[in-house]
Design a protein around this motif. Structure first.
Motif, PDB file in Angstrom:
ATOM      1  N   MET A   1       0.848  -1.198   0.000  1.00  0.00           N
ATOM      2  CA  MET A   1       0.000   0.000   0.000  1.00  0.00           C
ATOM      3  C   MET A   1       0.882   1.247   0.000  1.00  0.00           C
ATOM      4  N   ALA A   2       0.734   2.056  -1.036  1.00  0.00           N
ATOM      5  CA  ALA A   2       1.484   3.307  -1.122  1.00  0.00           C
ATOM      6  C   ALA A   2       0.650   4.455  -0.563  1.00  0.00           C
ATOM      7  N   GLY A   3       1.209   5.659  -0.583  1.00  0.00           N
ATOM      8  CA  GLY A   3       0.448   6.837  -0.203  1.00  0.00           C
ATOM      9  C   GLY A   3       0.303   7.056   1.285  1.00  0.00           C
ATOM     10  N   ASN A   4       1.284   6.638   2.081  1.00  0.00           N
ATOM     11  CA  ASN A   4       1.219   6.815   3.534  1.00  0.00           C
ATOM     12  C   ASN A   4       2.065   7.983   4.031  1.00  0.00           C
ATOM     13  N   ILE A   5       2.615   8.770   3.091  1.00  0.00           N
ATOM     14  CA  ILE A   5       3.493   9.890   3.444  1.00  0.00           C
ATOM     15  C   ILE A   5       2.911  11.185   2.903  1.00  0.00           C
ATOM     16  N   PHE A   6       2.898  12.213   3.735  1.00  0.00           N
ATOM     17  CA  PHE A   6       2.399  13.524   3.331  1.00  0.00           C
ATOM     18  C   PHE A   6       3.479  14.569   3.558  1.00  0.00           C
ATOM     19  N   GLY A   7       3.672  15.455   2.584  1.00  0.00           N
ATOM     20  CA  GLY A   7       4.622  16.546   2.706  1.00  0.00           C
ATOM     21  C   GLY A   7       5.926  16.288   1.982  1.00  0.00           C
ATOM     22  N   GLU A   8       6.689  17.371   1.779  1.00  0.00           N
ATOM     23  CA  GLU A   8       7.974  17.281   1.087  1.00  0.00           C
ATOM     24  C   GLU A   8       9.142  17.581   2.013  1.00  0.00           C
ATOM     25  N   SER A   9       9.068  18.681   2.747  1.00  0.00           N
ATOM     26  CA  SER A   9      10.137  19.018   3.695  1.00  0.00           C
ATOM     27  C   SER A   9       9.740  18.687   5.125  1.00  0.00           C
ATOM     28  N   PHE A  10       8.514  19.002   5.496  1.00  0.00           N
ATOM     29  CA  PHE A  10       7.944  18.602   6.780  1.00  0.00           C
ATOM     30  C   PHE A  10       7.057  17.410   6.470  1.00  0.00           C
ATOM     31  N   ARG A  11       7.581  16.200   6.667  1.00  0.00           N
ATOM     32  CA  ARG A  11       6.931  14.988   6.172  1.00  0.00           C
ATOM     33  C   ARG A  11       6.363  14.153   7.316  1.00  0.00           C
ATOM     34  N   LEU A  12       5.183  13.601   7.067  1.00  0.00           N
ATOM     35  CA  LEU A  12       4.555  12.699   8.035  1.00  0.00           C
ATOM     36  C   LEU A  12       4.255  11.369   7.368  1.00  0.00           C
ATOM     37  N   MET A  13       4.686  10.288   7.977  1.00  0.00           N
ATOM     38  CA  MET A  13       4.262   8.955   7.584  1.00  0.00           C
ATOM     39  C   MET A  13       3.467   8.370   8.735  1.00  0.00           C
ATOM     40  N   THR A  14       2.276   7.858   8.453  1.00  0.00           N
ATOM     41  CA  THR A  14       1.472   7.259   9.510  1.00  0.00           C
ATOM     42  C   THR A  14       1.398   5.750   9.312  1.00  0.00           C
ATOM     43  N   PHE A  15       1.104   5.052  10.419  1.00  0.00           N
ATOM     44  CA  PHE A  15       0.972   3.594  10.365  1.00  0.00           C
ATOM     45  C   PHE A  15      -0.130   3.155  11.313  1.00  0.00           C
ATOM     46  N   GLY A  16      -0.564   1.910  11.149  1.00  0.00           N
ATOM     47  CA  GLY A  16      -1.490   1.313  12.099  1.00  0.00           C
ATOM     48  C   GLY A  16      -2.919   1.207  11.591  1.00  0.00           C
ATOM     49  N   GLU A  17      -3.687   0.362  12.270  1.00  0.00           N
ATOM     50  CA  GLU A  17      -5.082   0.121  11.956  1.00  0.00           C
ATOM     51  C   GLU A  17      -5.965   0.392  13.175  1.00  0.00           C
ATOM     52  N   SER A  18      -7.234   0.594  12.896  1.00  0.00           N
ATOM     53  CA  SER A  18      -8.197   0.955  13.931  1.00  0.00           C
ATOM     54  C   SER A  18      -8.243  -0.051  15.075  1.00  0.00           C
ATOM     55  N   HIS A  19      -8.161  -1.356  14.761  1.00  0.00           N
ATOM     56  CA  HIS A  19      -8.270  -2.382  15.789  1.00  0.00           C
ATOM     57  C   HIS A  19      -6.969  -3.146  15.990  1.00  0.00           C
ATOM     58  N   GLY A  20      -5.857  -2.584  15.512  1.00  0.00           N
ATOM     59  CA  GLY A  20      -4.549  -3.166  15.776  1.00  0.00           C
ATOM     60  C   GLY A  20      -4.036  -2.719  17.134  1.00  0.00           C
ATOM     61  N   PRO A  21      -2.795  -3.095  17.487  1.00  0.00           N
ATOM     62  CA  PRO A  21      -2.243  -2.707  18.784  1.00  0.00           C
ATOM     63  C   PRO A  21      -2.101  -1.200  18.958  1.00  0.00           C
ATOM     64  N   ALA A  22      -1.746  -0.504  17.865  1.00  0.00           N
ATOM     65  CA  ALA A  22      -1.497   0.937  17.971  1.00  0.00           C
ATOM     66  C   ALA A  22      -1.569   1.589  16.607  1.00  0.00           C
ATOM     67  N   ILE A  23      -1.734   2.903  16.623  1.00  0.00           N
ATOM     68  CA  ILE A  23      -1.537   3.728  15.443  1.00  0.00           C
ATOM     69  C   ILE A  23      -0.407   4.688  15.784  1.00  0.00           C
ATOM     70  N   GLY A  24       0.171   5.312  14.790  1.00  0.00           N
ATOM     71  CA  GLY A  24       1.261   6.229  15.091  1.00  0.00           C
ATOM     72  C   GLY A  24       1.852   6.825  13.839  1.00  0.00           C
ATOM     73  N   GLY A  25       3.038   7.401  13.991  1.00  0.00           N
ATOM     74  CA  GLY A  25       3.655   8.045  12.841  1.00  0.00           C
ATOM     75  C   GLY A  25       5.101   8.384  13.074  1.00  0.00           C
ATOM     76  N   VAL A  26       5.732   8.836  12.005  1.00  0.00           N
ATOM     77  CA  VAL A  26       7.100   9.351  12.035  1.00  0.00           C
ATOM     78  C   VAL A  26       7.112  10.684  11.305  1.00  0.00           C
ATOM     79  N   ILE A  27       7.569  11.716  11.986  1.00  0.00           N
ATOM     80  CA  ILE A  27       7.686  13.050  11.402  1.00  0.00           C
ATOM     81  C   ILE A  27       9.141  13.266  11.013  1.00  0.00           C
ATOM     82  N   ASP A  28       9.374  13.527   9.749  1.00  0.00           N
ATOM     83  CA  ASP A  28      10.726  13.737   9.248  1.00  0.00           C
ATOM     84  C   ASP A  28      10.844  15.170   8.735  1.00  0.00           C
ATOM     85  N   GLY A  29      11.942  15.834   9.055  1.00  0.00           N
ATOM     86  CA  GLY A  29      12.168  17.179   8.554  1.00  0.00           C
ATOM     87  C   GLY A  29      11.797  18.283   9.501  1.00  0.00           C
ATOM     88  N   CYS A  30      11.314  17.944  10.690  1.00  0.00           N
ATOM     89  CA  CYS A  30      10.997  18.979  11.675  1.00  0.00           C
ATOM     90  C   CYS A  30      12.298  19.609  12.156  1.00  0.00           C
TER      91      CYS A  30
END
Length: 354
Positions: A1-30
C-alpha cells in the motif's frame, strides 16, 4: 500500500489500523530546537478523541501519545520524531457480521478488490482513527508556526447553516460547545438535530470552515504546487471529505470581475479578499480561508441490503460505536492538515532563499 506519506520538507508517515495494537507516525524534517509543549499536543488529541460528548462515537479511548524519538529535554533534535497512540478499547466482534460482505459507501469493496485482503475490524487502515496521528503531527507543526493562527469551526450540519462571515464571529467560542460552532444559539440547534438523527440510527454530514491568519507573502509555488492545491489535497485526504473550496469558492462564479477583483491598498494588502489569501498559487499575506464538506458517516445503525464477496445479495444491519455526525471531531483534523501544509511550505520557502 502506497500513499502513507504527506509533505515534502515537513513529512509525516502514519501507520497502524483501527483495531490493531497501535496507530502512530514518524515526522521527518521537523527543524531542531523547537520547544514543545507536550500538554498542548495532548489537548489537540483530546479534541479529536472519541467519547467526548453525547453526539460522537462512545468508543472510550484515552488517545495518549507516546514519543520515542526526536525530542530531548522538551526540544526537537532535528531527527525523526517517532510516536504511537495505543488502542485500548477495541470491540472487534462488532464487525464479525461484515467479515464476508461489504458496507455500502465504505472502502471495504475497493480494498478487497485492490489488495486481495482487508482488515474488516472497524475498517482497518481506512478507519478515520488514522487521523489521530495527523493531529499529533499537526500539533507539532502549530508550535513550529507559533506566529500563525489556524482556527477551524463547524459552520453547517445538514441543512442547518451558519451564514455569519468568520470576521463577525467570536471564534473563541468554538470550544464552548460539543458541536464546535462559534454561534451558541446555532450550536444548540445543531446539537439537537444530531441527537435526533442518532435516535433514528442514521447519520448527517456538515461543513467545517477554517481561517489561517498571519501567513507571510510568498508561500506556495505557481504551477503544480500551488498553495491552495496542496491545501485541497490535504483536506480531501481526510476521511469522509467530499468537497473543498477557498476564497469566494463556487459563489464567485455569479460575480463580475469588476466586483470580484481584490483592489490593492498602498501597503500591498487588499480591500476585499475574494482570493482567500492566495493569488497565483502563492500566499499574499491576507487571511486564508476555506470550507471543507463532509458526507454523512457511511455506517448507519439500520438494516440494509448489500453484497457479499461472492456477489450474493445479503441483508445485514450496522453495529458498533459510530459518529452520527463526524464534523465536531473533525475540526482539529482540519486544523492539523492545514498546519502541515503551511509548515511544509514555510520550510520550502526557507530552502529556496539559501
Amino acid at each position: 500500500m502506497a500513499g502513507n506519506i504527506f509533505g515534502e520538507s515537513f513529512r509525516l508517515m502514519t501507520f497502524g489500523e483501527s483495531h490493531g495494537p497501535a496507530i502512530g507516525g514518524v515526522i521527518d524534517g521537523c527543524p531542531a530546537g523547537i520547544k514543545l509543549n507536550i500538554e498542548d499536543i495532548q489537548k489537540e488529541l483530546d479534541r479529536r478523541k472519541p467519547g467526548q460528548s453525547a453526539i460522537v462515537t462512545q468508543r472510550k479511548e484515552p488517545d495518549e501519545v507516546t514519543f520515542y524519538s526526536g525530542i530531548f529535554e522538551g526540544q526537537t533534535t532535528g531527527t525523526p520524531i517517532g510516536f504511537a497512540i495505543y488502542n485500548t478499547n477495541q470491540k472487534s466482534k462488532d464487525y464479525s457480521h461484515i467479515k464476508d460482505s461489504y458496507r455500502p459507501s465504505h472502502a471495504d469493496y475497493v480494498y478487497d478488490k485492490k489488495y486481495g485482503v482487508r482488515d474488516y475490524r472497524g475498517g482497518g487502515r481506512s478507519s478515520a482513527r488514522e487521523t489521530a496521528s495527523r493531529v499529533v503531527a499537526g500539533a507539532i507543526a502549530k508550535q513550529f508556526l507559533k506566529n500563525i493562527s489556524i482556527q477551524a469551526y463547524v459552520s453547517q450540519v445538514g441543512a442547518l447553516k451558519l451564514e455569519t462571515p468568520y470576521e463577525a464571529l467570536d471564534l473563541s467560542l468554538t470550544e464552548t460547545n460539543p458541536v464546535r460552532c462559534p454561534d451558541p444559539e446555532m450550536a444548540g440547534i445543531m446539537e439537537a438535530h444530531i441527537k435526533d438523527i442518532k435516535k433514528e440510527g442514521d447519520t448527517i454530514g456538515g461543513v467545517i470552515n477554517c481561517v489561517i491568519k498571519g501567513v507571510p507573502v510568498g508561500l506556495g509555488e505557481p504551477v503544480f504546487d500551488k498553495l491552495h492545491a496542496q491545501l485541497g489535497k490535504a483536506m480531501l485526504s481526510i476521511n469522509a471529505v467530499k468537497g473543498f473550496e477557498y476564497g469566494s469558492g463556487f459563489e464567485g462564479v455569479s460575480m463580475r470581475g469588476s466586483a470580484h477583483n481584490d483592489q490593492f491598498n498602498s501597503d500591498g494588502t487588499t480591500i476585499s479578499n475574494f482570493s482567500g489569501g492566495i493569488q497565483g498559487g502563492i500566499s499574499n499575506g491576507m487571511d486564508i480561508y476555506f470550507k471543507v464538506a463532509f458526507k454523512p458517516v457511511a455506517t448507519i445503525i439500520q438494516a440494509y441490503e448489500t453484497i457479499d464477496k461472492d456477489g450474493n445479495m445479503v441483508k445485514t444491519k450496522g453495529k458498533g460505536r459510530h459518529d452520527p455526525c463526524v464534523v465536531p471531531r473533525a475540526v482539529p483534523i482540519v486544523e492539523a492538515m492545514a498546519a502541515l501544509v503551511i509548515a511544509d511550505f514555510t520550510l520550502l520557502s526557507q530552502k529556496s532563499k539559501i
